[in-house]
Enzyme design. Structure first.
Site, PDB file in Angstrom:
ATOM      1  N   GLU B 210       0.845  -1.182   0.000  1.00 48.14           N
ATOM      2  CA  GLU B 210       0.000   0.000   0.000  1.00 48.14           C
ATOM      3  C   GLU B 210       0.883   1.236   0.000  1.00 48.14           C
ATOM      4  O   GLU B 210       2.111   1.141   0.113  1.00 48.14           O
ATOM      5  CB  GLU B 210      -0.954  -0.003   1.203  1.00 48.14           C
ATOM      6  CG  GLU B 210      -0.251   0.019   2.548  1.00 48.14           C
ATOM      7  CD  GLU B 210      -1.201  -0.230   3.724  1.00 48.14           C
ATOM      8  OE1 GLU B 210      -2.195  -0.954   3.553  1.00 48.14           O
ATOM      9  OE2 GLU B 210      -0.927   0.301   4.807  1.00 48.14           O
ATOM     10  N   HIS B 248      -4.172   3.145   8.394  1.00 40.77           N
ATOM     11  CA  HIS B 248      -2.902   2.602   8.875  1.00 40.77           C
ATOM     12  C   HIS B 248      -1.929   3.741   9.154  1.00 40.77           C
ATOM     13  O   HIS B 248      -1.802   4.654   8.344  1.00 40.77           O
ATOM     14  CB  HIS B 248      -2.266   1.684   7.821  1.00 40.77           C
ATOM     15  CG  HIS B 248      -2.956   0.366   7.693  1.00 40.77           C
ATOM     16  ND1 HIS B 248      -2.881  -0.391   6.544  1.00 40.77           N
ATOM     17  CD2 HIS B 248      -3.730  -0.331   8.550  1.00 40.77           C
ATOM     18  CE1 HIS B 248      -3.583  -1.500   6.716  1.00 40.77           C
ATOM     19  NE2 HIS B 248      -4.111  -1.486   7.923  1.00 40.77           N
TER      20      HIS B 248
END
Lengths: 387, 291
Positions: B210, B248
């Site tokens: 990511e 995150h």
């Protein structure tokens, strides 16, 4: 979490890091009072918003007299300040920092950040102060000094010397600089900062080292042990929907598209945004309801998505692990009944208790479109918003 | 074969008597994992179901021979729990906890240097060798035992999505690892890629990254140099705005660094097959790996 420059400077003061004399003001009259106390003109009037590039946007100005302070503070207070970091909508200025003007001889750049790759604290410094450091790093990387510090050992005198001599400081400024740097490191560690930046750090005509600017960001995960920092939070600087979401432990970020989406897990939420875009529509938000979501959180997530007037359709994508599909389905049904969902909703569920979840949705009598997989879900929601 | 954990792994759970710890310990036991001990300071002598609880990790290891720890301790105390496990000589430490301060993890990472323990996570779903043992919070049923594909990912539910698509295509997994979404973590992509390359049963690898940081770029370079097995890559967050933390803690684009486009370009340049649309990942795997 971000704070204002004047708040950062309060922390600097606490750590004996030299800053210009000055104070924050919320009105023109207050700005004049502060200026008078500084004992001489010119003074600097600086807009206080959580964004960089304030000077270029017209938010930082010199004032040569009491009258000029009134004029300039009057211009800046209440202005909609647009910088490269605020986006085109700009930010309303509600307070200014009024400081003494200083005789600047040299401008330096100094910052401290965590380096994720090496798990060290890195000090970044440059003689090219007052400029955009990313541009300096790109065009003239030799002008950037980096010193890495193992957090188990902490900052040592030689680290400070490496930076000081690297900046070609005059002999009489070496000591004040190294003292400032080790105090700055202490502040960084004590407060769990994610960024500590002084741009510019100035050397004055009489060889004083002073933090002319100050930017401090904090690690959100460490705020539980810094209650005093929480008092610095300025809700005016945050998106109201994001504040609303944070009160329910929802991770929401407003975007400019028209497909609302609710997902469990940050990675899947990002991937869902991407797939909405690939299907030809555009995501209105990022919303991670987390692994431990309950029906109430799902309901609030819905309410927040729907309060964004651009939203023309909603995609719910849940991969049930810890969050069971039946819990999610109950939340959706409750939310639909309470808030009255006014736009089409596509639901894609997979994982733990998925059969029960699907049964709850289909027996609810609500007008929901179900999708068999992710690709199907994105195409269905894109077709709806294109209408 | 598998990497890092298998049917002989003897698991202890730190924070076993908490709500999450209890729930997930039971799920692991139900999957067939050998859970031999729990640790909660102050609760030695008690049992969580049939699992004996100890005050300290050292006591638990001595009494039960545990060689792997799964950590559910809350963020303020999690760094301490990881270091305690490492000091007790636990070989494999899987930290599920989300929200550990970055400064704490930087200290942990430096503390672990030179020690024999491997840390997976934190802020991760854990690790599973389908059919043998599950150490973490992932739903076991979506996995298909027997290999031949290894999965490594920075995410939780996104990993489940990927595994589910593999299983739907009839493709099984050797081991699936979530390395976690935090900026500072233990085991990284390269450690897992290296282990999968050396594992005789693994014939292909899916790598799920990511935005944020440079781990994917470094992994791509490693693959080019050292991995001969086919690798399929996916990157989440192409539509994420810069400067925002996307859930995150590690998922943030800083300046020109950490963008999804940059990662995809790096992966392609190193010969990795990049899946550009998550909806088609399963089909792509079937065509690249065969069935």
């Amino acid at each position: 979490m971000k704070i204002h420059e004047y708040q950062a400077k309060e922390l600097f003061k606490k750590y004996n890091i030299p800053i210009p004399e000055g104070s924050v003001a919320f009105s023109v009259a207050e700005a004049q009072t502060v200026a008078e106390k500084l004992g001489g003109y010119p003074v600097v009037v600086k807009a206080q918003i959580h964004a960089g590039g304030r000077g270029k946007g017209g938010g930082v100005k010199l004032a040569g007299s009491r009258e000029e302070v009134a004029v300039i503070a009057g211009q800046i207070l209440g202005m909609n300040l647009i910088t490269h970091q605020t986006g085109p909508e700009g930010r309303l200025v509600k307070k200014v920092l009024v400081e003494q003007g200083l005789n600047i001889k040299k401008e330096l750049y100094l910052s401290i950040i965590p380096d994720r790759g090496t798990a060290t604290v890195v000090i970044i410094a440059s003689e090219a102060g007052g400029m955009d450091i990313e541009a300096v790093a790109e065009k003239t990387p030799e002008k950037i000094i980096k010193v890495y510090i193992n957090p188990l050992v902490g900052i040592q005198a030689y680290h400070c010397r490496e930076v000081a001599y690297g900046l070609n400081l005059a002999p009489e400024t070496i000591r004040p600089f190294t003292a400032l740097l080790s105090r700055l490191y202490a502040l960084f560690v004590d407060y769990d900062c994610s960024l500590l930046e002084i741009n510019p750090l100035i050397i004055t005509a009489d060889q004083a080292v002073i933090a002319l600017d100050g930017k401090v960001n904090f690690d959100d995960s460490a705020l539980f042990r810094h209650k005093d920092v929480m008092a610095y939070r300025d809700l005016d600087e945050e998106n109201p929907l994001e504040v609303d979401a944070s009160n329910f432990n929802l991770n929401y970020i407003a975007l400019d598209g028209n497909v609302g989406n609710m997902v469990n897990g940050a990675g899947l939420a990002m991937a869902t945004m991407d797939i909405i875009k690939q299907a030809g529509a555009s995501p209105a938000n990022f919303l991670d309801v987390g692994g431990g979501a309950n029906a109430e959180m799902v309901e609030n997530g819905f309410r927040i998505i729907l309060s964004d007037k651009n939203v023309k359709g909603i995609l719910i994508n849940i991969f049930g692990g810890i969050l069971r599909c039946d819990i999610l389905a109950e939340g959706v049904v409750q939310a639909a009944r309470k808030t009255g969902i006014t736009v089409p909703v596509v639901v894609r569920m997979e994982g733990t208790n998925v059969e029960e979840g699907r049964r709850i949705l289909s027996e609810s009598g609500l007008n929901l479109t179900t999708a068999v997989d992710l690709k199907d879900a994105a195409q269905k929601v894109a077709a709806i918003v294109k209408g | 074969m598998s990497i890092f954990v298998n049917k002989n792994t003897r698991l202890l759970v730190q924070g076993i008597t908490g709500k999450e710890g209890q729930f997930h310990t039971r799920q692991c036991v139900a999957y067939g994992t050998k859970v031999v001990a729990g640790v909660t300071p102050g609760k030695a002598g008690q049992k969580m179901d049939d699992v004996p609880v100890f005050h300290t990790v050292k006591d638990a290891v001595k009494a039960t021979g545990a060689n792997c720890s799964m950590i559910f301790v809350p963020p303020p105390f999690a760094a301490d729990a990881i270091m305690e496990a490492a000091d007790a000589g636990v070989e494999m430490i899987v930290a599920i906890t989300e929200g550990i301060p970055v400064m704490d993890m930087m200290r942990v990472k430096n503390f672990l240097a030179g020690k024999t323990s491997r840390l997976i996570g934190p802020n991760c779903p854990g690790i599973i060798t389908p059919g043998e043992c599950k150490i973490g919070i992932m739903p076991g049923v979506i996995h298909k035992p027997g290999g031949p594909i290894g999965v490594v990912s920075r995410s939780g539910t996104l990993t489940y999505e990927v595994v589910h698509q593999l299983t739907c295509q009839g493709i099984g997994q050797t081991t699936c690892i979530g390395i976690g979404g935090d900026p500072v973590n233990g085991t990284n992509f390269i450690d897992c890629l290296d282990a999968f390359q050396k594992d005789s049963e693994t014939t292909g690898i899916v790598m799920v990254g990511e935005i944020g940081g440079t781990a994917e770029e470094e992994a791509a370079e490693f693959i080019k140099q050292h991995v001969t097995k086919p690798v399929i890559g996916f990157i989440a967050g192409l539509t994420a705005p810069p400067g925002r933390r996307m859930g995150h803690a590690g998922a943030i684009i800083s300046g020109s660094s950490g963008t999804g486009q940059g990662k995809i370009a790096a992966m392609k340049a190193c010969g990795i097959t990049v899946c550009e649309n998550l909806g088609t990942l399963g089909e792509l795997c079937a065509s690249v790996f065969g069935k």
